[in-house]
Design an enzyme around this catalytic site. Structure first.
Site, PDB file in Angstrom:
ATOM      1  N   CYS A  16     -27.853  -1.639   3.181  1.00  0.00           N
ATOM      2  CA  CYS A  16     -27.805  -2.651   4.246  1.00  0.00           C
ATOM      3  C   CYS A  16     -29.213  -3.210   4.401  1.00  0.00           C
ATOM      4  O   CYS A  16     -30.023  -3.112   3.474  1.00  0.00           O
ATOM      5  CB  CYS A  16     -27.259  -2.051   5.549  1.00  0.00           C
ATOM      6  SG  CYS A  16     -28.207  -0.663   6.200  1.00  0.00           S
ATOM      7  N   ARG A  22     -25.846   0.780   9.167  1.00  0.00           N
ATOM      8  CA  ARG A  22     -24.616   0.741   8.365  1.00  0.00           C
ATOM      9  C   ARG A  22     -24.651   1.639   7.128  1.00  0.00           C
ATOM     10  O   ARG A  22     -23.730   2.437   6.909  1.00  0.00           O
ATOM     11  CB  ARG A  22     -24.316  -0.715   7.956  1.00  0.00           C
ATOM     12  CG  ARG A  22     -23.964  -1.593   9.137  1.00  0.00           C
ATOM     13  CD  ARG A  22     -24.033  -3.059   8.790  1.00  0.00           C
ATOM     14  NE  ARG A  22     -25.413  -3.492   8.551  1.00  0.00           N
ATOM     15  CZ  ARG A  22     -25.778  -4.700   8.139  1.00  0.00           C
ATOM     16  NH1 ARG A  22     -24.840  -5.602   7.909  1.00  0.00           N
ATOM     17  NH2 ARG A  22     -27.045  -5.004   7.971  1.00  0.00           N
ATOM     18  N   ASP A 133     -23.710  -6.429  11.197  1.00  0.00           N
ATOM     19  CA  ASP A 133     -24.902  -5.713  11.639  1.00  0.00           C
ATOM     20  C   ASP A 133     -24.778  -5.384  13.138  1.00  0.00           C
ATOM     21  O   ASP A 133     -24.649  -6.303  13.954  1.00  0.00           O
ATOM     22  CB  ASP A 133     -26.095  -6.656  11.381  1.00  0.00           C
ATOM     23  CG  ASP A 133     -27.418  -6.034  11.766  1.00  0.00           C
ATOM     24  OD1 ASP A 133     -27.417  -4.961  12.390  1.00  0.00           O
ATOM     25  OD2 ASP A 133     -28.449  -6.655  11.441  1.00  0.00           O
TER      26      ASP A 133
HETATM   27  P1  4NP Z   1     -28.801  -1.975   9.369  1.00  0.00           P
HETATM   28  O1  4NP Z   1     -29.162  -2.569  10.832  1.00  0.00           O
HETATM   29  O2  4NP Z   1     -29.152  -3.038   8.366  1.00  0.00           O
HETATM   30  O3  4NP Z   1     -27.333  -1.737   9.458  1.00  0.00           O
HETATM   31  O4  4NP Z   1     -29.631  -0.720   9.232  1.00  0.00           O
HETATM   32  C1  4NP Z   1     -30.410  -3.111  11.134  1.00  0.00           C
HETATM   33  C2  4NP Z   1     -31.485  -2.293  11.361  1.00  0.00           C
HETATM   34  C3  4NP Z   1     -32.717  -2.852  11.709  1.00  0.00           C
HETATM   35  C4  4NP Z   1     -32.857  -4.218  11.793  1.00  0.00           C
HETATM   36  C5  4NP Z   1     -31.778  -5.036  11.546  1.00  0.00           C
HETATM   37  C6  4NP Z   1     -30.554  -4.484  11.216  1.00  0.00           C
HETATM   38  N1  4NP Z   1     -34.103  -4.791  12.146  1.00  0.00           N
HETATM   39  O5  4NP Z   1     -34.179  -6.013  12.289  1.00  0.00           O
HETATM   40  O6  4NP Z   1     -35.099  -4.054  12.289  1.00  0.00           O
END
Ligand code: 4NP
Length: 164
Positions: A16, A22, A133
């Site tokens: 992800c 995710r 997300d």
């Molecule tokens: P992930 O969620 O891609 O599912 O781990 C996120 C985690 C951090 C961020 C964005 C989405 N961020 O902008 O830091």
């Protein structure tokens, strides 16, 4: 375990953006399913993020809390995708279209590019076309991630079983 046994494993990498919501959840669910199926010596599972800003961190505390209510203990540490991943893994599962495109852009050759798939391809019940997300949203987003990934991981395991 010797190198020969290691190389016989089918290797899955979940990806992800941050590798704190995710993809570590997909990893935790898949580890659980693979153990229940008695296939832990044949399938290797890891996760990573296209963005490295959370490297070294445990999964997001909200994600861990929602996952733990369903019996998943998420303990992986975030890391960024690296060039060797395209060589090492057999199948690379992207959570959304942006991750998918970023991974395909990073892939060093056509063979590596063809290892990249969308996680939702393996859903058997849901018709959503990406895993949203949950980072900036509320509790429902984390529950949706779990619903989608439980569904997709079951489908993925059925698919991988045919390749062992
Ligand atoms: P992930 O969620 O891609 O599912 O781990 C996120 C985690 C951090 C961020 C964005 C989405 N961020 O902008 O830091």
């Amino acid at each position: 375990m010797n190198d020969q046994m290691k190389s016989e494993k089918y290797k899955l990498l979940f990806v992800c953006l941050g590798n704190i919501c995710r993809s570590p959840t997909a990893e935790g669910i898949m580890i659980d399913l693979v153990k229940k199926a008695g296939l832990e010596h044949q399938i290797q599972i890891d996760s990573a993020g296209t963005y490295g800003g959370h490297a070294g961190e445990l999964p997001d505390s909200r994600m861990r809390q929602h996952a733990s209510r369903r019996g998943y203990n998420l303990i992986s540490r975030s890391r960024q995708v690296k060039p060797m991943d395209f060589e090492e893994f057999d199948l690379i599962l992207a959570m959304d279209d942006k991750n998918y495109q970023n991974l395909r852009d990073l892939a060093p050759d056509i063979e590596s590019m063809n290892k990249v798939h969308r996680m939702v391809e393996f859903c058997q019940n849901s018709t959503l076309d990406y895993v949203p997300d949950p980072y900036y949203g509320g509790a429902e987003g984390f529950e949706l991630v779990l619903d989608l990934l439980e569904d997709a991981c079951e489908g993925l395991l059925n698919d991988v079983k045919q390749k062992l």
